[in-house]
Design an enzyme around this catalytic site. Structure first.
Site, short mmCIF file in Angstrom:
data_model
loop_
_atom_site.label_atom_id
_atom_site.label_comp_id
_atom_site.label_asym_id
_atom_site.label_seq_id
_atom_site.Cartn_x
_atom_site.Cartn_y
_atom_site.Cartn_z
N ASP A 123 0.88 -1.18 0.00
CA ASP A 123 0.00 0.00 0.00
C ASP A 123 0.91 1.22 0.00
O ASP A 123 2.11 1.13 0.29
CB ASP A 123 -0.89 0.00 1.26
CG ASP A 123 -1.79 1.24 1.32
OD1 ASP A 123 -2.28 1.68 0.27
OD2 ASP A 123 -1.99 1.78 2.43
N SER A 124 0.31 2.37 -0.27
CA SER A 124 1.06 3.62 -0.21
C SER A 124 1.51 3.93 1.22
O SER A 124 2.43 4.71 1.41
CB SER A 124 0.18 4.76 -0.71
OG SER A 124 -1.00 4.82 0.08
N TYR A 181 -0.50 8.59 -2.19
CA TYR A 181 -0.41 8.44 -3.64
C TYR A 181 -1.60 9.14 -4.32
O TYR A 181 -1.52 9.52 -5.48
CB TYR A 181 -0.48 6.96 -4.05
CG TYR A 181 0.75 6.13 -3.84
CD1 TYR A 181 1.85 6.57 -3.10
CD2 TYR A 181 0.83 4.84 -4.39
CE1 TYR A 181 2.96 5.75 -2.92
CE2 TYR A 181 1.94 4.04 -4.23
CZ TYR A 181 3.00 4.49 -3.48
OH TYR A 181 4.09 3.68 -3.32
N GLY A 182 -2.70 9.21 -3.59
CA GLY A 182 -3.99 9.54 -4.21
C GLY A 182 -4.12 10.94 -4.74
O GLY A 182 -5.08 11.25 -5.46
N CYS A 197 -4.32 -1.21 -2.05
CA CYS A 197 -4.39 0.24 -2.22
C CYS A 197 -5.40 0.53 -3.32
O CYS A 197 -5.22 0.07 -4.46
CB CYS A 197 -3.00 0.77 -2.62
SG CYS A 197 -2.97 2.54 -2.97
N THR A 203 -5.98 3.27 -4.76
CA THR A 203 -5.43 4.17 -5.77
C THR A 203 -4.62 3.39 -6.81
O THR A 203 -4.84 3.53 -8.02
CB THR A 203 -4.52 5.21 -5.07
OG1 THR A 203 -5.29 5.84 -4.04
CG2 THR A 203 -4.01 6.24 -6.04
N GLU A 239 -3.62 8.60 8.80
CA GLU A 239 -2.17 8.37 9.03
C GLU A 239 -1.67 9.18 10.23
O GLU A 239 -0.68 8.83 10.85
CB GLU A 239 -1.36 8.72 7.77
CG GLU A 239 -1.60 7.78 6.59
CD GLU A 239 -0.58 6.64 6.44
OE1 GLU A 239 0.57 6.79 6.89
OE2 GLU A 239 -0.95 5.59 5.88
N CYS A 260 -10.87 2.99 -0.34
CA CYS A 260 -9.47 3.20 0.06
C CYS A 260 -9.26 2.36 1.32
O CYS A 260 -10.13 2.34 2.22
CB CYS A 260 -9.27 4.68 0.35
SG CYS A 260 -7.71 5.06 1.18
N THR A 261 -8.14 1.68 1.39
CA THR A 261 -7.92 0.74 2.48
C THR A 261 -7.64 1.43 3.82
O THR A 261 -7.58 0.76 4.85
CB THR A 261 -6.76 -0.22 2.13
OG1 THR A 261 -5.65 0.56 1.67
CG2 THR A 261 -7.19 -1.20 1.06
N HIS A 262 -7.49 2.74 3.80
CA HIS A 262 -7.36 3.46 5.07
C HIS A 262 -8.72 3.62 5.78
O HIS A 262 -8.77 3.82 6.99
CB HIS A 262 -6.80 4.88 4.85
CG HIS A 262 -5.32 4.93 4.65
ND1 HIS A 262 -4.71 4.46 3.51
CD2 HIS A 262 -4.33 5.42 5.44
CE1 HIS A 262 -3.40 4.66 3.60
NE2 HIS A 262 -3.14 5.23 4.76
N1 DGL Z 1 -4.70 3.14 1.08
C1 DGL Z 1 -4.57 3.90 -0.14
C2 DGL Z 1 -5.77 3.65 -1.04
O1 DGL Z 1 -6.41 2.67 -0.83
C3 DGL Z 1 -4.33 5.30 0.21
C4 DGL Z 1 -4.04 6.14 -0.98
C5 DGL Z 1 -3.13 7.29 -0.80
O2 DGL Z 1 -1.99 7.06 -0.47
O3 DGL Z 1 -3.56 8.41 -1.08
O4 DGL Z 1 -6.11 4.35 -1.95
#
Ligand code: DGL
Length: 262
Positions: free
Chosen positions: A6-7, A38-39, A71, A73, A150, A184-186
């Site tokens: 993941d990012s 990353y998004g 992720c 994204t 985060e 998004c996995t967050h």
């Molecule tokens: N967990 C990432 C996702 O699912 C986060 C993306 C990011 O880093 O912006 O999109």
């Protein structure tokens, strides 16, 4: 053994689900904590980062049977590039999540929240429309949610996160969605806040849906809990944050990687 990346730390919500579903499976996790998020970045940069993340995981073990792109994204904008460059099975979160959302909705109105890049890609909408042409989708980019998570703004009574979530969800609520993709996995970390702002909606957790599809690749080749963690920035605080994402108290150690070398 499954590779996961993941990012940042959001992909740990998928690790938690894999451990629950396949408790004996070994895993290698990479979180690009030095370059998250990353998004908000361009497709070209996201692809470059995703290829480096994959190369790193592949370099770490010859035993990988599949890689889960935990992720939203990367799954939305770079899965094709990954599949073009690597022969190992690569699982993204978009298709399994869209499939479950279509099976879940009763009124055919599906909300999608994700990063700006995920929503801009239209990946979830495309798959939903392929499966259910009459379905209505409402996709809302939520760029503030990853930094909030985060940075630990995750308590169910956190006023800041609650207000941000309320504003982002307003159009989805107004459209009458009965199903909401956490694209998004967050986001599962703040599922309680999200659910409270849109009562009665069915939340679809993309990490969980993707984890379920790993069954054909699982070899149960490791003793329970054998997960190696790697990050691209200072790992000092990793144990504390990871224990929140994984919902366990264990001391969790991560190794630092210079991802620009891959
Ligand atoms: N967990 C990432 C996702 O699912 C986060 C993306 C990011 O880093 O912006 O999109």
């Amino acid at each position: 053994m499954i590779g996961i990346f993941d990012s940042g730390l959001g992909g740990l919500t998928a690790v938690k689900e894999i451990r629950r579903l396949f408790p004996n499976e070994g895993m290698i996790y990479f979180g690009d904590t030095g370059r998250v998020p990353y998004g908000t970045r361009s497709k070209e940069i996201i692809r470059k980062y995703a290829l480096q993340d994959m190369r790193f995981l592949i370099s770490k073990s010859k035993e990988l049977s599949a890689v889960l792109v935990a992720c939203g994204t990367v799954s939305s904008v770079a899965l094709d590039a990954l599949k073009d460059n690597f022969s190992i099975p690569i699982i993204g979160v978009v298709n399994p999540t869209a499939e479950t959302a279509v099976k879940t909705t009763k009124n055919g109105i599906i909300g999608i929240i994700g990063t700006s890049a995920t929503i801009k890609s239209g990946a979830y909408e495309k798959r939903i429309t392929e499966l259910a042409p009459a379905a209505k989708t409402v996709g809302i980019p939520c760029p503030l949610l990853v930094p909030l998570v985060e940075n630990g703004f995750i308590a169910p009574d956190n006023e800041v996160t609650r207000l941000v979530v309320k504003q982002y969800l307003a159009p989805i609520k107004a459209a009458g969605a009965d199903t909401l993709i956490l694209g998004c996995t967050h986001y599962p970390i703040i599922a309680g806040i999200i659910a409270a702002e849109i009562p009665g909606v069915a939340l679809i957790n993309s990490g969980l849906e993707a984890a379920k599809t790993l069954a054909p690749y699982v070899k149960n080749d490791s003793k329970c809990g054998d997960v190696r963690y790697f990050v691209s920035d200072n790992p000092d605080n990793f144990s504390h944050i990871a224990s929140i994402f994984l919902e366990e108290k264990a001391d969790i150690v991560a190794e630092k990687v210079d991802i620009e070398n891959y």
